[in-house]
Design an enzyme around this catalytic site. Sequence first.
Site, PDB file in Angstrom:
ATOM      1  N   ASN A   1       8.229  32.136  31.408  1.00 54.40           N
ATOM      2  CA  ASN A   1       8.588  32.791  30.182  1.00 54.40           C
ATOM      3  C   ASN A   1      10.019  33.073  29.996  1.00 54.40           C
ATOM      4  O   ASN A   1      10.395  33.321  28.738  1.00 54.40           O
ATOM      5  CB  ASN A   1       7.787  34.079  29.622  1.00 54.40           C
ATOM      6  CG  ASN A   1       6.056  33.771  29.456  1.00 54.40           C
ATOM      7  OD1 ASN A   1       5.172  34.505  29.847  1.00 54.40           O
ATOM      8  ND2 ASN A   1       5.968  32.697  28.749  1.00 54.40           N
TER       9      ASN A   1
ATOM     10  N   ASP B   1      -2.863  35.740  25.397  1.00 55.36           N
ATOM     11  CA  ASP B   1      -2.227  34.837  24.833  1.00 55.36           C
ATOM     12  C   ASP B   1      -2.291  34.653  23.384  1.00 55.36           C
ATOM     13  O   ASP B   1      -3.432  35.371  22.751  1.00 55.36           O
ATOM     14  CB  ASP B   1      -2.407  33.281  25.152  1.00 55.36           C
ATOM     15  CG  ASP B   1      -1.628  32.199  24.725  1.00 55.36           C
ATOM     16  OD1 ASP B   1      -0.384  32.773  24.758  1.00 55.36           O
ATOM     17  OD2 ASP B   1      -1.902  31.026  24.715  1.00 55.36           O
TER      18      ASP B   1
HETATM   19  C1  IPE Z   1       0.795  32.294  29.475  1.00 54.49           C
HETATM   20  O1  IPE Z   1       1.012  32.108  27.911  1.00 54.49           O
HETATM   21  C2  IPE Z   1       1.579  33.474  30.003  1.00 54.49           C
HETATM   22  C3  IPE Z   1       1.170  34.940  29.612  1.00 54.49           C
HETATM   23  C4  IPE Z   1       0.010  35.229  28.770  1.00 54.49           C
HETATM   24  C5  IPE Z   1       1.906  36.005  30.128  1.00 54.49           C
HETATM   25  P1  IPE Z   1       2.136  31.036  27.680  1.00 54.49           P
HETATM   26  O2  IPE Z   1       2.097  31.095  26.134  1.00 54.49           O
HETATM   27  O3  IPE Z   1       3.384  31.363  28.183  1.00 54.49           O
HETATM   28  O4  IPE Z   1       1.717  29.796  28.196  1.00 54.49           O
HETATM   29  P2  IPE Z   1       1.670  28.215  27.556  1.00 54.49           P
HETATM   30  O5  IPE Z   1       3.170  28.030  27.537  1.00 54.49           O
HETATM   31  O6  IPE Z   1       1.233  28.182  26.317  1.00 54.49           O
HETATM   32  O7  IPE Z   1       0.900  27.372  28.645  1.00 54.49           O
HETATM   33  C1  IPE Z   2       1.517  35.803  24.829  1.00 52.50           C
HETATM   34  O1  IPE Z   2       1.548  35.280  23.578  1.00 52.50           O
HETATM   35  C2  IPE Z   2       2.456  36.655  25.292  1.00 52.50           C
HETATM   36  C3  IPE Z   2       3.334  36.084  26.473  1.00 52.50           C
HETATM   37  C4  IPE Z   2       3.479  35.019  26.834  1.00 52.50           C
HETATM   38  C5  IPE Z   2       4.464  37.053  26.704  1.00 52.50           C
HETATM   39  P1  IPE Z   2       2.602  34.178  23.045  1.00 52.50           P
HETATM   40  O2  IPE Z   2       4.110  34.820  22.785  1.00 52.50           O
HETATM   41  O3  IPE Z   2       2.581  33.156  24.057  1.00 52.50           O
HETATM   42  O4  IPE Z   2       1.868  33.673  21.737  1.00 52.50           O
HETATM   43  P2  IPE Z   2       1.782  32.284  21.265  1.00 52.50           P
HETATM   44  O5  IPE Z   2       1.016  31.512  22.192  1.00 52.50           O
HETATM   45  O6  IPE Z   2       3.079  31.767  20.934  1.00 52.50           O
HETATM   46  O7  IPE Z   2       1.015  32.592  19.968  1.00 52.50           O
HETATM   47 MG    MG Z   3       1.402  31.536  24.235  1.00 55.81          MG
END
Ligand code: IPE
Ligand code: IPE
Ligand code: MG
Length: 239
Positions: A56, A8
């Site tokens: 996502n 994340d």
């Molecule tokens: C979790 O991260 C999913 C992945 C790392 C693939 P998200 O960024 O989607 O999770 P939330 O929305 O903050 O819970």
């Molecule tokens: C994790 O990074 C990757 C995926 C969930 C695909 P994020 O895209 O969730 O990054 P933040 O949480 O918005 O910083």
């Molecule tokens: Mg995230």
Amino acid sequence: MHVGIIMDGNGRWAIKRGLPRLMGHKRGANRVKDIVKASTELGVTTLTLYAFSTENWKRAAHEVEGLMKLFRGYLQNNFIDLNEKNIKVNFLGDPTPLAADLREQMKKLEELTKDNTLITLNIAINYGGRDDLVRAARKIVDKVQDGSLTVGDITEQTISDHLDTANQADPDLIIRTAGELRMSNFMTWQSAYSELAFVDKSWPEFTPRIYAEVIADYRRRTRQFGAVIPKSAEIGTKV
Ligand code: IPE
Ligand code: IPE
Ligand code: MG
């Protein structure tokens, strides 16, 4: 040892630097190779990377497209290398909504690497812990209906055997980068007794060195699984 990583913080990494979110994803994708290599050196036998959740898809279309493009690029650039490095690749999640060419590459890579032994690399894409359970329930009900399984035969092991991680050990340690304190639908069933580690650094900043520290910290923990495991110094002492 099975380690799961909720990768994340790519978006925040980029925004903080005045860059588009997709640049963060690109940097994040570049971290994978190092972390897989470090895993083999740290005694990790299965590594699960949470790359794209069932939730996502709610993101802006251009971000979803960008992520799929990066995923496609990762497969193209690493197809041969993963096999040459003796890495067994497995995909977790429901591939149905993914593009046909991606699904085909994923299947080919799984087939190509199925006998590799250095490490199992699970890539979770369109994965949700709840969706994993729903799909397992459907498979089990199918078997009950065709008579190959009875309702009374259903045990915890039956559930485990019908999840995407069938035949794999549950994750011993789940690491989440970027400071959020939640599971976000990762391995809902399999994480029942996983140790958790939350790291403040974002995924693009997660280095093999930080990884090694997290693993060292994990190794100092005592896992009880509900039992009481006396520390050796306390054995025999009266209450
Ligand atoms: C979790 O991260 C999913 C992945 C790392 C693939 P998200 O960024 O989607 O999770 P939330 O929305 O903050 O819970
Ligand atoms: C994790 O990074 C990757 C995926 C969930 C695909 P994020 O895209 O969730 O990054 P933040 O949480 O918005 O910083
Ligand atoms: Mg995230």
